[in-house]
Design a protein around this motif. Structure first.
Motif, PDB file in Angstrom:
ATOM      1  N   UNK A   4       9.306  -2.913  11.059  1.00 22.85           N
ATOM      2  CA  UNK A   4       9.278  -1.577  10.470  1.00 22.85           C
ATOM      3  C   UNK A   4      10.368  -1.444   9.406  1.00 22.85           C
ATOM      4  N   UNK A   5      11.575  -1.921   9.730  1.00 24.66           N
ATOM      5  CA  UNK A   5      12.668  -1.893   8.756  1.00 24.66           C
ATOM      6  C   UNK A   5      12.290  -2.711   7.522  1.00 24.66           C
ATOM      7  N   UNK A   6      11.636  -3.863   7.753  1.00 24.25           N
ATOM      8  CA  UNK A   6      11.219  -4.704   6.625  1.00 24.25           C
ATOM      9  C   UNK A   6      10.227  -3.984   5.734  1.00 24.25           C
ATOM     10  N   UNK A   7       9.247  -3.305   6.375  1.00 23.38           N
ATOM     11  CA  UNK A   7       8.233  -2.612   5.581  1.00 23.38           C
ATOM     12  C   UNK A   7       8.868  -1.495   4.759  1.00 23.38           C
ATOM     13  N   UNK A   8       9.777  -0.730   5.380  1.00 22.57           N
ATOM     14  CA  UNK A   8      10.454   0.347   4.630  1.00 22.57           C
ATOM     15  C   UNK A   8      11.214  -0.225   3.425  1.00 22.57           C
ATOM     16  N   UNK A   9      11.921  -1.339   3.664  1.00 21.97           N
ATOM     17  CA  UNK A   9      12.676  -1.969   2.581  1.00 21.97           C
ATOM     18  C   UNK A   9      11.772  -2.320   1.417  1.00 21.97           C
ATOM     19  N   UNK A  10      10.632  -2.941   1.737  1.00 17.88           N
ATOM     20  CA  UNK A  10       9.763  -3.393   0.658  1.00 17.88           C
ATOM     21  C   UNK A  10       9.044  -2.220  -0.007  1.00 17.88           C
ATOM     22  N   UNK A  11       8.890  -1.095   0.723  1.00 17.24           N
ATOM     23  CA  UNK A  11       8.354   0.104   0.074  1.00 17.24           C
ATOM     24  C   UNK A  11       9.320   0.537  -1.034  1.00 17.24           C
TER      25      UNK A  11
ATOM     26  N   UNK B  20       0.838  -1.197   0.000  1.00 13.37           N
ATOM     27  CA  UNK B  20       0.000   0.000   0.000  1.00 13.37           C
ATOM     28  C   UNK B  20       0.878   1.254   0.000  1.00 13.37           C
ATOM     29  N   UNK B  21       1.859   1.287   0.890  1.00 18.37           N
ATOM     30  CA  UNK B  21       2.745   2.454   0.962  1.00 18.37           C
ATOM     31  C   UNK B  21       3.511   2.634  -0.332  1.00 18.37           C
ATOM     32  N   UNK B  22       4.006   1.540  -0.883  1.00 21.19           N
ATOM     33  CA  UNK B  22       4.785   1.605  -2.112  1.00 21.19           C
ATOM     34  C   UNK B  22       3.950   2.138  -3.258  1.00 21.19           C
ATOM     35  N   UNK B  23       2.681   1.708  -3.336  1.00 23.00           N
ATOM     36  CA  UNK B  23       1.839   2.159  -4.445  1.00 23.00           C
ATOM     37  C   UNK B  23       1.495   3.630  -4.273  1.00 23.00           C
ATOM     38  N   UNK B  24       1.200   4.042  -3.027  1.00 20.10           N
ATOM     39  CA  UNK B  24       0.878   5.453  -2.800  1.00 20.10           C
ATOM     40  C   UNK B  24       2.039   6.342  -3.234  1.00 20.10           C
ATOM     41  N   UNK B  25       3.279   5.874  -3.007  1.00 20.20           N
ATOM     42  CA  UNK B  25       4.436   6.669  -3.425  1.00 20.20           C
ATOM     43  C   UNK B  25       4.742   6.505  -4.910  1.00 20.20           C
ATOM     44  N   UNK B  26       4.417   5.319  -5.451  1.00 25.24           N
ATOM     45  CA  UNK B  26       4.760   5.054  -6.852  1.00 25.24           C
ATOM     46  C   UNK B  26       3.974   5.909  -7.815  1.00 25.24           C
ATOM     47  N   UNK B  27       2.697   6.213  -7.460  1.00 26.77           N
ATOM     48  CA  UNK B  27       1.861   6.953  -8.409  1.00 26.77           C
ATOM     49  C   UNK B  27       2.456   8.343  -8.696  1.00 26.77           C
ATOM     50  N   UNK B  28       2.727   9.171  -7.664  1.00 34.51           N
ATOM     51  CA  UNK B  28       3.347  10.461  -7.993  1.00 34.51           C
ATOM     52  C   UNK B  28       4.715  10.309  -8.655  1.00 34.51           C
TER      53      UNK B  28
ATOM     54  N   UNK C 108      -0.298  -3.774  -8.486  1.00 34.88           N
ATOM     55  CA  UNK C 108      -0.414  -3.845  -7.032  1.00 34.88           C
ATOM     56  C   UNK C 108      -0.557  -5.279  -6.556  1.00 34.88           C
ATOM     57  N   UNK C 109      -1.398  -6.043  -7.259  1.00 37.09           N
ATOM     58  CA  UNK C 109      -1.607  -7.431  -6.842  1.00 37.09           C
ATOM     59  C   UNK C 109      -0.331  -8.241  -7.051  1.00 37.09           C
ATOM     60  N   UNK C 110       0.326  -7.985  -8.198  1.00 35.40           N
ATOM     61  CA  UNK C 110       1.575  -8.694  -8.458  1.00 35.40           C
ATOM     62  C   UNK C 110       2.615  -8.346  -7.393  1.00 35.40           C
ATOM     63  N   UNK C 111       2.641  -7.062  -7.029  1.00 31.47           N
ATOM     64  CA  UNK C 111       3.650  -6.606  -6.076  1.00 31.47           C
ATOM     65  C   UNK C 111       3.409  -7.176  -4.687  1.00 31.47           C
ATOM     66  N   UNK C 112       2.137  -7.348  -4.319  1.00 32.26           N
ATOM     67  CA  UNK C 112       1.821  -7.946  -3.016  1.00 32.26           C
ATOM     68  C   UNK C 112       2.429  -9.345  -2.940  1.00 32.26           C
ATOM     69  N   UNK C 113       2.238 -10.080  -4.019  1.00 30.39           N
ATOM     70  CA  UNK C 113       2.772 -11.423  -4.113  1.00 30.39           C
ATOM     71  C   UNK C 113       4.294 -11.391  -4.025  1.00 30.39           C
ATOM     72  N   UNK C 114       4.902 -10.450  -4.752  1.00 30.17           N
ATOM     73  CA  UNK C 114       6.350 -10.426  -4.793  1.00 30.17           C
ATOM     74  C   UNK C 114       6.939  -9.874  -3.488  1.00 30.17           C
TER      75      UNK C 114
ATOM     76  N   UNK D 179       9.838  -1.192  -8.781  1.00 27.69           N
ATOM     77  CA  UNK D 179       9.158  -2.012  -9.788  1.00 27.69           C
ATOM     78  C   UNK D 179       7.895  -1.333 -10.304  1.00 27.69           C
ATOM     79  N   UNK D 180       6.977  -0.979  -9.376  1.00 23.17           N
ATOM     80  CA  UNK D 180       5.705  -0.383  -9.781  1.00 23.17           C
ATOM     81  C   UNK D 180       5.954   0.962 -10.452  1.00 23.17           C
ATOM     82  N   UNK D 181       6.860   1.768  -9.890  1.00 22.98           N
ATOM     83  CA  UNK D 181       7.139   3.078 -10.461  1.00 22.98           C
ATOM     84  C   UNK D 181       7.618   2.970 -11.895  1.00 22.98           C
TER      85      UNK D 181
END
Lengths: 269, 264
Positions: free
Chosen positions: B140-147, B86-94, B200-206, B153-155
């Motif tokens: 938290x570190x893990x979530x930041x990494x995956x963001x 979710x965080x990654x996609x919110x940042x990827x769009x802009x 987004x769905x692909x990225x969740x999986x990955x 990828x999404x960007x």
């Protein structure tokens, strides 16, 4: 009649039907719910989260400026990393050819071979390079050999799967023509299948080489050779200027790999 | 008529013979030299065989005794993956708008591309190490990494999709006097939405897959459980974890493939 229905449509124009709208709002609500569940139950120390921006700024401050004094050994480790990626890709390509051959539905000799091929592909792909590396470091000891074998094991699944798909998509007619002429199985493969999958073969190999360059930068973290060893050493000794130098070198390596692979792809396709 | 050859050869892949044989020779020499200079210590390898045997005999049969720990690790990985997606996609769009050559002005475009290139260049494990040092061990570190991983990828793919849009709708909005934000929201977003949902769905999986790895360096989730099991020589538990990871990845691949097929 036409004008009436047109009027109606214009008055009540909506982009989605009611059902579509419900599905969309349902999707949004479900996503929100899942995110809320994850946020509320995750085991995070929130004080660290609020602290994160200043901690990050502090860390990057320590990294500046990068320290090039250790550059010769960094470059040597980068060369090692390139060798790991290249050698492993070359060997994996050769090994994956027979696997792809038996894992493709139209060339596999029998059902049993098909399943053996599929099993090799799935087990190779689903175990991560780092986990393969952990295992091979235990076998070969720390060093570049464990790294090469780990990258190779991981690449076989990827290469075999994509090559197998390329083989499944070939045109059957050349194969049938050669069969009708009484060609041997080996000749059929060489003259009817190989020329058709050649471009896919090179494209896939180059793509995997590019991926392997990235993957081999982290092998050193578990002791399997390459630039990761230096990175780990620098991090363990809190030598942040050297860490940023290593990171810059990795960035250069990856950009170099992307330039080379896109050049080769253009040449071949 | 005598010029017609009665044998046929496959045309070579590279027409110029000097270049062709030169290339073959260069590849062969590189391969041989690097292979021969490999520091293989055969004594160490034969020792290693014994070790490998010990690891394997310790690993069989896999132990599911601590299934609770395994389950907790997985739930944490799942939460990390969801939040990071979710965080990654919110940042990827802009970022994708910034990195699309047909929308952004040149300096913004270069900045956007630069951020995406940097995010893509570093293996998630390296990013995870840096974040663990910066914000401490844990999810938290893990979530930041995956963001960061998701942005790369999404960007990238979203920016490519934006560059392929039908520009007529943008021109229509502009000529009607719509503002920049309105143009993006009504002329660009609807065109890229299906791609965004699919990514987004692909990225969740990955991300779920990657979260198993970043845990090895201390960024939470099932990877942390795996690293602990390995470190304590609990090979039977480690095998159980690996088997479950493989199973979950296969299931999530199937589920995300199914959803993407329904959406596309």
């Amino acid at each position: 009649m036409t004008s009436k229905s047109l009027n109606q449509t214009l008055d009540h124009w909506t982009r989605f039907t009611l059902r579509q709208r419900l599905m969309r709002y349902g999707g949004f609500a479900l996503t929100l719910l899942v995110v809320a569940w994850a946020l509320s139950s995750i085991d995070v120390i929130w004080a660290w989260v609020w602290d994160a921006p200043s901690q990050m700024a502090d860390l990057f401050g320590r990294m500046m400026p990068p320290d090039p004094s250790n550059l010769p050994s960094i470059l040597e480790a980068i060369w090692q990393t390139v060798n790991i990626a290249t050698l492993a890709t070359m060997i994996a390509v050769v090994v994956s050819l027979p696997v792809a051959y038996i894992a493709a539905q139209n060339t596999t000799p029998n059902k049993f071979a098909l399943w053996v091929g599929r099993f090799i592909l799935v087990s190779s792909r689903s175990v991560n390079t780092i986990i393969w590396a952990l295992l091979f470091v235990a076998i070969f000891g720390p060093g570049i050999v464990a790294g090469i074998v780990a990258i190779m094991f991981r690449s076989i699944g990827f290469l075999g799967k994509l090559l197998g798909e390329a083989i499944e998509e070939i045109d059957r007619k050349p194969v049938e023509a050669l069969e009708a002429c009484g060609a041997s199985r080996f000749k059929i493969v060489l003259y009817a299948i190989v020329p058709q999958v050649m471009p896919a073969f090179f494209a896939v190999a180059i793509l995997r080489w590019d991926i392997n360059l990235r993957e081999s930068t982290v092998l050193g973290l578990v002791g399997a050779g390459g630039i990761g060893m230096i990175l780990q050493g620098a991090i363990d000794t809190f030598n942040w200027p050297e860490v940023s130098m290593v990171l810059l070198t990795i960035l250069a390596l990856v950009v170099f790999g992307e330039v080379v692979s896109s050049y080769l792809r253009k040449k071949i396709l | 008529m005598s010029t017609v050859k009665d044998t046929w050869r496959k045309p070579p892949f590279i027409a110029n013979p000097v270049l062709r044989y030169g290339l073959y020779a260069a590849v062969a020499i590189y391969f041989l030299v690097t292979l021969v200079t490999l520091p293989i210590d055969w004594d160490r390898v034969s020792d290693g065989m014994v070790r490998a045997q010990r690891i394997f005999s310790g690993a069989f049969p896999p132990s599911f005794e601590r299934a609770g720990l395994l389950f907790d690790g997985f739930m944490e990985s799942l939460k990390i993956a969801i939040l990071a997606t979710v965080g990654g996609i919110l940042l990827s769009v802009p970022l994708a708008f910034m990195a699309a050559g047909n929308i952004a002005v040149k300096p913004v475009y270069l900045l956007g591309r630069g951020i995406i290139i940097v995010a893509r260049s570093f293996h998630p494990v390296i990013v995870a190490i840096i974040f663990v040092k910066a914000v401490g061990f844990g999810p938290f570190a893990g979530a930041l990494t995956l963001v960061v991983y998701s942005i790369g990828f999404v960007g990238k793919l979203l920016a490519e999709r934006i560059e392929e849009i039908d520009f007529g709708q943008v021109e229509a909005m502009r000529s009607a006097g719509a503002g920049f934000i309105a143009t993006l929201a009504y002329a660009v977003m609807p065109q890229i939405m299906p791609r965004l949902v699919g990514l987004g769905i692909y990225q969740l999986d990955s991300n779920l897959r990657a979260s198993a790895v970043v845990g090895i360096v201390g960024a939470g989730g099932i990877g942390a459980t795996l690293a602990n099991a390995f470190g304590r020589y609990d090979y039977d538990f480690a095998l159980a974890i690996t088997m479950v990871i493989v199973g979950v990845i296969l299931i999530s691949e199937a589920v995300s493939g199914f959803i993407r097929k329904r959406i596309a």
